[in-house]
Design a protein around this motif. Structure first.
Motif, mmCIF file in Angstrom:
data_model
loop_
_atom_site.group_PDB
_atom_site.id
_atom_site.type_symbol
_atom_site.label_atom_id
_atom_site.label_comp_id
_atom_site.label_asym_id
_atom_site.label_seq_id
_atom_site.Cartn_x
_atom_site.Cartn_y
_atom_site.Cartn_z
ATOM 1 N N LEU A 258 18.248 30.277 8.271
ATOM 2 C CA LEU A 258 18.507 31.782 7.937
ATOM 3 C C LEU A 258 17.069 32.506 7.852
ATOM 4 O O LEU A 258 17.082 33.689 8.369
ATOM 5 C CB LEU A 258 18.937 31.871 6.312
ATOM 6 C CG LEU A 258 19.103 33.166 5.811
ATOM 7 C CD1 LEU A 258 20.443 34.004 6.723
ATOM 8 C CD2 LEU A 258 19.842 33.297 4.405
ATOM 9 N N LYS A 274 23.432 35.660 11.093
ATOM 10 C CA LYS A 274 23.686 35.258 10.014
ATOM 11 C C LYS A 274 25.139 34.833 9.705
ATOM 12 O O LYS A 274 25.519 33.917 8.988
ATOM 13 C CB LYS A 274 23.420 36.485 9.029
ATOM 14 C CG LYS A 274 22.077 36.766 9.032
ATOM 15 C CD LYS A 274 21.697 38.323 8.248
ATOM 16 C CE LYS A 274 22.767 38.670 7.429
ATOM 17 N NZ LYS A 274 22.117 40.027 7.092
ATOM 18 N N LYS A 278 26.316 31.226 8.157
ATOM 19 C CA LYS A 278 27.516 30.976 6.837
ATOM 20 C C LYS A 278 28.684 30.245 7.392
ATOM 21 O O LYS A 278 29.148 29.523 6.604
ATOM 22 C CB LYS A 278 27.805 32.589 6.529
ATOM 23 C CG LYS A 278 28.694 32.722 5.482
ATOM 24 C CD LYS A 278 29.144 33.967 5.103
ATOM 25 C CE LYS A 278 30.233 33.978 3.854
ATOM 26 N NZ LYS A 278 30.534 35.206 3.619
ATOM 27 N N GLU A 307 19.060 35.054 1.199
ATOM 28 C CA GLU A 307 18.693 36.087 1.852
ATOM 29 C C GLU A 307 17.826 37.134 1.245
ATOM 30 O O GLU A 307 16.696 37.221 1.914
ATOM 31 C CB GLU A 307 19.855 36.688 2.588
ATOM 32 C CG GLU A 307 19.405 38.015 3.572
ATOM 33 C CD GLU A 307 20.663 38.941 4.007
ATOM 34 O OE1 GLU A 307 20.233 39.565 4.816
ATOM 35 O OE2 GLU A 307 21.852 38.475 3.836
#
Length: 726
Positions: A258, A274, A278, A307
């Motif tokens: 990330l 992202k 995920k 994040e």
């Protein structure tokens, strides 16, 4: 048996206003109701919550501000004669101002449905009910059982003769004030700002907010006093239980990936990266806990928290942001004017991955927006409409009516440009600009300000100065505050402040601030304003490189305009019976014609040829008789002494029986008849406006004889002519 109505009230003075907070007299089936009154202005605010058994990841708060025309003794316009349909733009804007400071004051884990309705029941001509509604919403929540971490207070600050004024009147704001600033605050800090100014400095704006915050202190005391008398015990909010094991697993296994994804400067590529991470995290947790599939739902929360931590730590420790910029650098700028070939003015403004296409259209005064308010009908000649289509953020969804956000952003940009617009006297056009957001990654409203400026200049609108805007952000870690210039969309979502500032080189014209934390110190606010000014100056310099000043001439596609002044007595003739003449002119030329009682005629035509033709047709009805000139007139009336002949529209003269023919005649009707066209010469224009005509002089001229006009004047003491009708 009559019984007295139960009510509890507290009163006090805030600034120059006497304030009353009351509850218990009506709307008693709510969680909290407050009647807030100052002078003749009354707002009833109700707060209701409905508990939910299902957990939610959002807070369903709805704020509605309603203005009833009966409050000002008026009946609504329109066919139905009632308030129906969508709320007005003003109601929408005030609803937004209610929502913005209230929403952060609830615990994040509270997800009951909450509805706040503020209804203006009575309105005088002095006290604006909008800030009363905002404070009333806080008071209703404060006495309710809802876990509202208030109270808050709202007020408006004006500036008259270099002195700050709290709660200025309608007239004071419209005519006398250089500042119109609405703010909301807790006891500790200002948390919301919305307003405009006439080029005031950053220092003055900061001082105004500090002064206003001190002045509203009694409003907090009033709300606390009311709660002491009637307040309900607050609902205990159970904090959401976090799945720490899943959170730790996601952090341990995916933090590095990330972190790398959050260095991708392009928004869509970063979003894709992202999303891929995920997906891997969800699959990892599902495989880790195959018998507990629900635990994978915690991945989203874990990723969001991770994040936020990565982005903020990078700012604090390295002074570097997602796209690699430092804290004060503005993203790359590009802009152009004249983008669209057939519009009156257009411009494309791009800052980083945010771009707005602004289109300017000019119209006549008939195109002004007219609307009803509680203090009377009003209109405006400048409109800025902001559109945020789904494609600008890579989404596909239904197109609907303008959202609250679109109305709010358009109004903010409109306020920013209004102070630099030319006066109606010098530039009598109605101006509409539409900002079509093409791409959005942070502060499309401020991109709209810049694009609108360029499109107005491209259209040839003589604005007094260019206007630019910038959005500032904030990251608070511990006791340290980090102000960010030109925030990205992700920085807005992950940060603690969204602070938009627009203005010229001279000063600020519009400002909007929302705080997600309990408040910011005054010195941090001043730093944000100073940083915003530096960015604004940079953008203005680049805008001047593209177009230095408004174009000297309007576009060929823009309406052509000319003012013609005619004799006020000729207005009736120009209009004609039932508007016959003016309708004929507009039908033939496609022009818009505005006529004032003073005789000023403003002509707006689609082309230059149309303008010239319209001017000629208007001036035709304003002609005066020229001595010695021949006219073909129409006999309007037969008299014993002669005839009345109309030689120009609405302009008549007397054709005496002695002037009908070169030979003597006994009866007028021996030569001319009613309605007949006859050629006559103007032989006398008397000081009182009477006109004497002669067919005899014209006949002599046709026969080659010399005509001496003095021979045809009425002799002194002779028979008087009747005054011609006009």
């Amino acid at each position: 048996m009559l019984v007295p109505l139960d009510k509890i009230e507290v009163t006090g003075q805030v600034g120059a206003l006497d304030i009353k907070l009351e509850t218990g007299r009506m709307a008693n089936q709510t969680n909290g109701t407050v009647w807030i009154q100052s002078g003749g202005t009354v707002v009833l605010v109700t707060a209701v919550n409905m508990a939910t058994s299902e957990p939610r990841d959002f807070f369903p708060l709805t704020c509605n501000y309603l203005e009833r025309t009966y409050a000002a003794g008026r009946i609504p316009g329109g066919y139905f004669r009632r308030e129906v349909g969508r709320p007005s733009d003003r109601e929408t804007l005030v609803s937004r101002m209610m929502d913005r400071p209230i929403r952060p004051m609830f615990p994040k884990s509270f997800c009951d449905e909450v509805q706040i309705i503020a209804t203006v029941l009575s309105a005088d001509e002095h006290t604006n009910p909008d800030v009363l509604a905002m404070t009333g919403a806080s008071a209703a929540l404060h006495i309710s059982n809802m876990p509202f971490n208030g109270p808050i207070a709202a007020a408006r600050i004006g500036m008259v003769n270099n002195q700050f004024v709290l709660y200025p009147t309608y007239k004071g704001i419209a005519e006398d004030s250089d500042l119109n600033l609405v703010f909301a605050a807790t006891r500790d800090a200002v948390i919301m700002v919305e307003g405009s100014s006439q080029f005031l400095s950053e220092t003055t704006i900061a001082e105004a907010l500090e002064w206003g915050h001190e002045q509203v202190a009694p409003m907090f005391d009033l709300q606390d006093a009311l709660r002491e008398k009637i307040g309900k015990p607050k609902i205990e909010v159970v904090e959401t239980v976090k799945d720490d094991e899943v959170i730790n697993l996601v952090s341990d296994n995916f933090a590095a990936d990330l972190d790398t994804a959050l260095t991708i400067p392009e928004k869509m590529a970063r979003r894709s990266a992202k999303s891929e991470i995920k997906g891997k995290a969800v699959k990892f947790i599902e495989e880790k806990f195959p018998e507990e599939p629900k635990r994978a739902k915690a991945v989203g929360e874990a990723m969001a928290a991770l994040e936020k931590k990565i982005v903020r730590n990078r700012i604090v420790e390295k002074g570097i942001r997602i796209d690699g910029r430092d804290l004060t650098t503005v993203r790359n700028l590009s802009m152009e004017v004249g983008t669209l070939p057939m519009t009156h003015g257009s411009a494309l403004f791009r800052r980083g991955e945010t771009s707005a296409l602004a289109i300017c259209t000019l119209g006549s005064s008939r195109d002004e927006q007219r609307f009803e308010t509680l203090i009377g009908d009003d209109s405006k000649r400048f409109m800025l409409h902001y559109n945020f289509p789904p494609y600008c953020v890579g989404e596909a969804r239904f197109l609907r009516a303008p959202s609250r956000r679109e109305i709010g952003h358009g109004t903010l940009a409109e306020r920013a440009l209004t102070p630099v617009l030319p006066s109606a006297e010098s530039f009598p056009f109605t101006m509409r600009v539409v900002s079509e957001v093409m791409d959005s990654n942070g502060s499309s409203s401020m991109a709209s300000v810049c694009g609108t400026t360029l499109s107005l200049m491209d259209a040839g609108v003589p604005i007094t100065a260019p206007v630019a805007g910038i959005a500032m952000g904030l990251c608070k870690e511990g006791d340290d505050y980090f102000v960010l210039t030109d925030i990205l969309g992700d920085e807005d979502a992950l940060g603690d402040m969204d602070f938009k500032v627009a203005g010229t080189e001279e000063g600020i014209t519009a400002i909007q601030m929302d705080i997600k934390i309990s408040g910011i110190p005054a010195d941090v606010l001043r730093k944000a304003l100073s940083q915003a000014k530096e960015a604004r100056m940079l953008i203005l310099d680049d805008m001047k490189k593209v177009i230095e000043a408004p174009r000297a001439q309007l576009s060929n596609h823009a309406p052509q305009m000319q003012v013609v002044n005619i004799n006020p007595e000729k207005i009736r003739d120009l209009i004609g019976p039932g508007g016959k003449n003016i309708k004929a002119i507009t039908a033939e030329t496609s022009a818009d014609i505005d006529i004032e009682d003073s005789g000023k005629v403003s002509i707006f035509a689609p082309t230059l040829d149309s303008l010239k033709k319209t001017v000629e047709m208007v001036q035709y009805y304003d002609q005066t008789a020229e001595l010695g000139k021949n006219y073909v007139g129409t006999v309007k009336k037969i008299l014993e002494i002669g005839a009345i002949v109309e030689i120009l529209p609405g302009l008549e003269g007397l054709l005496h029986v002695s002037q009908i023919d070169v030979e003597r005649i006994e009866n007028v009707t021996d030569v001319i008849q009613l309605g007949q066209e006859v050629t006559v010469k103007v032989v006398e224009v008397q000081p009182n406006g009477r006109i004497r005509l002669s067919r005899k002089a014209w006949l002599m001229e046709q026969a080659g004889q010399e005509v001496d006009l003095d021979r045809f004047k009425m002799p002194s003491g002779g028979r008087r002519d009747s005054r011609p009708r006009r």
